[in-house]
Structures are given as C-alpha cells and as structure tokens.
Design an enzyme around this catalytic site. Structure first.
Site, PDB file in Angstrom:
ATOM      1  CG  HIS A   1      -0.132   0.137   2.523  1.00 13.02           C
ATOM      2  ND1 HIS A   1       0.504  -0.942   3.113  1.00 13.02           N
ATOM      3  CD2 HIS A   1       0.146   1.216   3.294  1.00 13.02           C
ATOM      4  CE1 HIS A   1       1.131  -0.525   4.193  1.00 13.02           C
ATOM      5  NE2 HIS A   1       0.952   0.782   4.331  1.00 13.02           N
TER       6      HIS A   1
ATOM      7  CG  HIS B   1       5.060   1.265   2.691  1.00  9.27           C
ATOM      8  ND1 HIS B   1       4.510   2.437   2.244  1.00  9.27           N
ATOM      9  CD2 HIS B   1       4.521   1.052   3.912  1.00  9.27           C
ATOM     10  CE1 HIS B   1       3.678   2.926   3.146  1.00  9.27           C
ATOM     11  NE2 HIS B   1       3.653   2.098   4.177  1.00  9.27           N
TER      12      HIS B   1
ATOM     13  NE  ARG C   1       2.307   6.801   8.756  1.00  7.56           N
ATOM     14  CZ  ARG C   1       1.199   6.214   8.314  1.00  7.56           C
ATOM     15  NH1 ARG C   1       1.230   4.960   7.874  1.00  7.56           N
ATOM     16  NH2 ARG C   1       0.051   6.853   8.307  1.00  7.56           N
TER      17      ARG C   1
HETATM   18  O1  LIG Z   1       5.679  -1.820   9.878  1.00  3.80           O
HETATM   19  C1  LIG Z   1       6.181  -1.289   8.890  1.00  3.80           C
HETATM   20  O2  LIG Z   1       7.342  -1.452   8.562  1.00  3.80           O
HETATM   21  C2  LIG Z   1       5.343  -0.392   8.040  1.00  3.80           C
HETATM   22  C3  LIG Z   1       3.960  -0.248   8.562  1.00  3.80           C
HETATM   23  C4  LIG Z   1       3.212   0.694   7.698  1.00  3.80           C
HETATM   24  O3  LIG Z   1       2.717   0.340   6.675  1.00  3.80           O
HETATM   25  C5  LIG Z   1       3.221   2.121   8.033  1.00  3.80           C
HETATM   26  O4  LIG Z   1       3.547   2.482   9.161  1.00  3.80           O
HETATM   27  O5  LIG Z   1       2.906   2.923   7.154  1.00  3.80           O
HETATM   28 FE   LIG Z   2       2.057   2.093   5.567  1.00  5.07          FE
END
Ligand SMILES: O=C(O)CCC(=O)C(=O)O
Ligand SMILES: [Fe+2]
Length: 410
Positions: A194, A343, A358
């Site tokens: 996504h 990703h 994030r």
């Molecule tokens: O856990 C991850 O490495 C990515 C998770 C995710 O898709 C995000 O935080 O946007």
């Molecule tokens: Fe993500």
C-alpha cells in the site's frame, strides 16, 4: 480482489474499561477480523509493562471525533532545495544508493542537527530516490514530528493507534509483540502492499518511520517504486493509464476497526485520483494505485478495471527490480515519499516485539499528467529515460516512436 484493511492497522487492541462480557465480545470480534487485518495484536498492552522503556508509546485508541479533512495549501519543500543537495551530502560520511531504482542510505548524519536547507534537500532526495534511510538516530518523536511539519501539515489517522502519551495524536503507532501470532495463511502478501491513506484528498508526502524496538533479524520493510513501474510499461500502456482516474477507499479499513470494537475517529472517505500522477518537484511520472486502498479504475468496464489493477498490483509486489528491502535496527529511520512508492512489511518476527512511530505530512492534491503540464507549462517525464539521457545511454527502440511526441522520439 477482496477489499482488505492493511498493515497500517497494526497495533494493540486495548479495549479500555469495559465489562468482562463486553470484553469477551470485543475480543471475539477482534479474532473475527483476523482475515481483514492479520497484523493486529489484540491483547498487547494489557500485560504489565513497567519495565518497557517505551511503554508511553504503546498503542491507544482514543474515543474522539474529528471533522472531515478539507483541502489545504501545501507547497513541497523540495522546490526550495538546491538540486546538487550539497548541504545534505557534505554532512554525510557516505551516500549509499541501495538499488538503481530506489533507496539511498545516508551514513553519519544526526537528524536532530539538520538545518532547514538540509531538510529541503532531504525532501528532494526522497522525491528522487523514493526512500532514504538513516541509522543510529536518537531523535525523539517530538523532533521527528518537527521535521515532518517542515514538510507539510500533519495527518491524523482515523483508525490506527496513537501513543499512550497524551498530545501525540498525529503519531501513528506500529506495534506487535508475543501476545498474538500473525496468521500467515489469512492473507496474501500482494494485498498488503500500500501507499499510506491514499483515500484522503491530499495523501501524504515525505513520511518518516522510526523503529524504536525491533527484532535482531526479521521485521524488514519493502518499498516498490511507482516511477520504475511507470517506466517499465510500453508507451501505449503509459498513455492509456495517464488518461485514467481511480477510486481510493477508506471504507474497508474503518469497517475492520469497527468490527474489532474500536472507535473510528473520522468517518471514512473515498477520493478519486489520477492513475498516473506527477511528482510536483521532480516532474517524473509515477503509477499511483495500490492494493491496499485502490478499488476501481473509473470510466472503463469493471472487468477491464479488475484486470488492469490486478496487473499493476502484481507488478508492484513481484517485480523485484522496483524494490528495496530494509532491515531495521532500533533507532533506524526511513523517510519515504508516499506519492511515488508503495510499501509492505514482513511479519516473520513473532514472538519478538517490533515497535515503530510514524510522522505523516500531507502532500498536495495528486496531479495528473495533463494538469501538471497545463499548470507548469513543462513536460512531465519518465524517470528512467531522464537517467538514460543523463548517462548518455541510448534509449531502447521500444521506447521510441510509439508514444505521442514527448521529446523522446529521436
Ligand atoms: O511496519 C512497517 O514497517 C510499516 C507499517 C506501515 O505500513 C506504516 O507504518 O505505514
Ligand atoms: Fe504504511
């Protein structure tokens, strides 16, 4: 493809102060949504975690209601960068490109020390390389948010968890631990690719994730370049896709949260975006659909939409020439440009804990090739052709002559 909610919903299912019978019901619902969200840890956070130093950043689902998002003015900081990025590169001990298509690691930089000029150059580098990595970063989540705010107004996620510490509602928490073993049989890895919250009117730009706790091995994240996907297509297919728009939807994600007994903080929305968007700073064209949220190409028969999306989703997930894969250490930070990469994460680390935070700035409204060209008076470009030209490498016959006159025909 069946709609799925995605890894963004990873996190803890603290149900709060509900009665025992309600708790059982809620836990039952959480189990029922495994298929929707394989990354969910329903009991994480309920255990005694006095000795966990990042307990204050463990997941929480506040019961608050936010207004719908409206359009906001955003000017990408990459516009202000010096194209040679000298201020940023000269501060690094090493600049390591990880693959030709995507991913660069900068060694020896402390993100807390970046000047505004270096932040602008970082925005440009991320726009060009898709994702940029740093290790051994001590910056706090507050400092991470400050950098993100330099890039744009911050997004608040409607469903994914925020940290327990108050005042951090703009932070998206990624958390998994031993309390639940992900069921690998419940999902396909393709569905989990996504780009973040593409259903928003102004989906994110230069997004950062810092892993604060993670396994020694496993728990990697992969990114796939939308520029490279665009470049890989025949000129006829490129032109076809450039004329299309697609529907992106938050509905399944919100439904998954509600089915898990969790509060949805903003009503789910759907947006229509161009299938090929142009990055406002690089002027390069990128395929802008993703398995997580793109549901339908508009204005074409449904079987055609299904087939085209399925083809693009498989290319995103399966063409390893578009990919970079990163192994995190605690204090690693990645910045990726959600406009031009997708990703996914690996879920191979159970029963170990993996915890990340994030920060997510809004970008501009996605712009089609036609709109970009009429707004700027410039011609949007195929990144790969630009690189071949820069390197003096002949453009293959398959890219010549077939497309409309876009400057690549001789
Ligand atoms: O856990 C991850 O490495 C990515 C998770 C995710 O898709 C995000 O935080 O946007
Ligand atoms: Fe993500």
């Amino acid at each position: 493809m069946a709609p799925v909610a995605i890894s963004e919903e990873s996190g803890n299912g603290t149900i709060g102060s509900v009665s025992e019978s309600k708790k059982v019901q809620a836990n039952q619902r959480i189990e029922d949504t495994r298929i929707i969200n394989p990354f969910y840890s329903p009991s994480a956070g309920n255990e005694n975690d006095d000795d966990y130093s990042y307990a204050k950043y463990k997941p929480r689902f506040p019961v608050v209601n936010w207004e719908p998002l409206t359009e906001i003015e955003v000017t990408d900081r990459g516009h202000f960068a010096d194209s040679s990025k000298t201020a940023l590169f000269s501060a690094a001990q090493k600049v390591k490109h990880l693959t030709p298509a995507i991913g660069t690691e900068l060694v020896g930089i402390d993100l807390r020390q970046l000047t505004n000029q270096q932040k602008d150059e970082l925005a440009l580098l991320v726009a060009e390389r898709g994702v940029v990595f740093f290790r051994d970063q001590e910056l706090s989540i507050h400092e991470q948010l400050d950098i993100a705010r330099h890039f744009g107004p911050l997004h608040k996620h409607a469903t994914t968890p925020v940290p327990r510490e108050p005042g951090l509602e703009e932070v998206h928490v990624v958390y998994n631990d031993a309390s639940r073993r992900p069921d690998a049989s419940a999902f396909s890895k393709i569905e989990l690719w996504h780009s973040d919250v593409t259903y928003e009117i102004q989906p994110p730009s230069t997004t950062s994730l810092k892993v604060i706790t993670g396994p020694e091995y496993g728990g990697d994240t992969l990114w796939s370049s939308g520029y490279a996907l665009y470049s890989s297509l025949s000129p006829g297919m490129q032109v076809y896709l450039e004329g299309l728009t697609a529907l992106h939807s938050a509905v399944a994600q919100a439904r998954g949260s509600r089915a898990a007994g969790l509060h949805v903080r903003r009503e789910p929305v759907e947006s229509i975006h161009p299938v090929v968007r142009v990055h406002p700073v690089t002027g390069w064209k990128s395929v802008y659909v993703n398995p997580g949220f793109t549901r339908r190409i508009l204005g074409v028969p449904k079987p055609e939409s299904d087939t085209i999306l399925n083809f693009l989703f498989h290319q995103i997930a399966e063409n390893v020439d578009f990919h970079v894969r990163f192994h995190w250490e605690p204090n690693s930070v990645a910045f990726w440009d959600n406009r031009i990469v997708t990703h996914t994460a690996t879920f191979d680390f159970w029963p170990q804990t993996r915890h990340a935070l994030r920060a997510t700035p809004h970008g501009e409204k996605p712009e089609s090739v036609e709109d970009y060209e009429s707004r700027t008076g410039k011609v949007a470009k195929d990144r790969q052709i630009e690189i071949w030209k820069e390197q003096g490498i002949e453009i293959p016959q398959s890219k010549k002559g077939l497309s409309r006159a876009r400057g690549y025909n001789d």
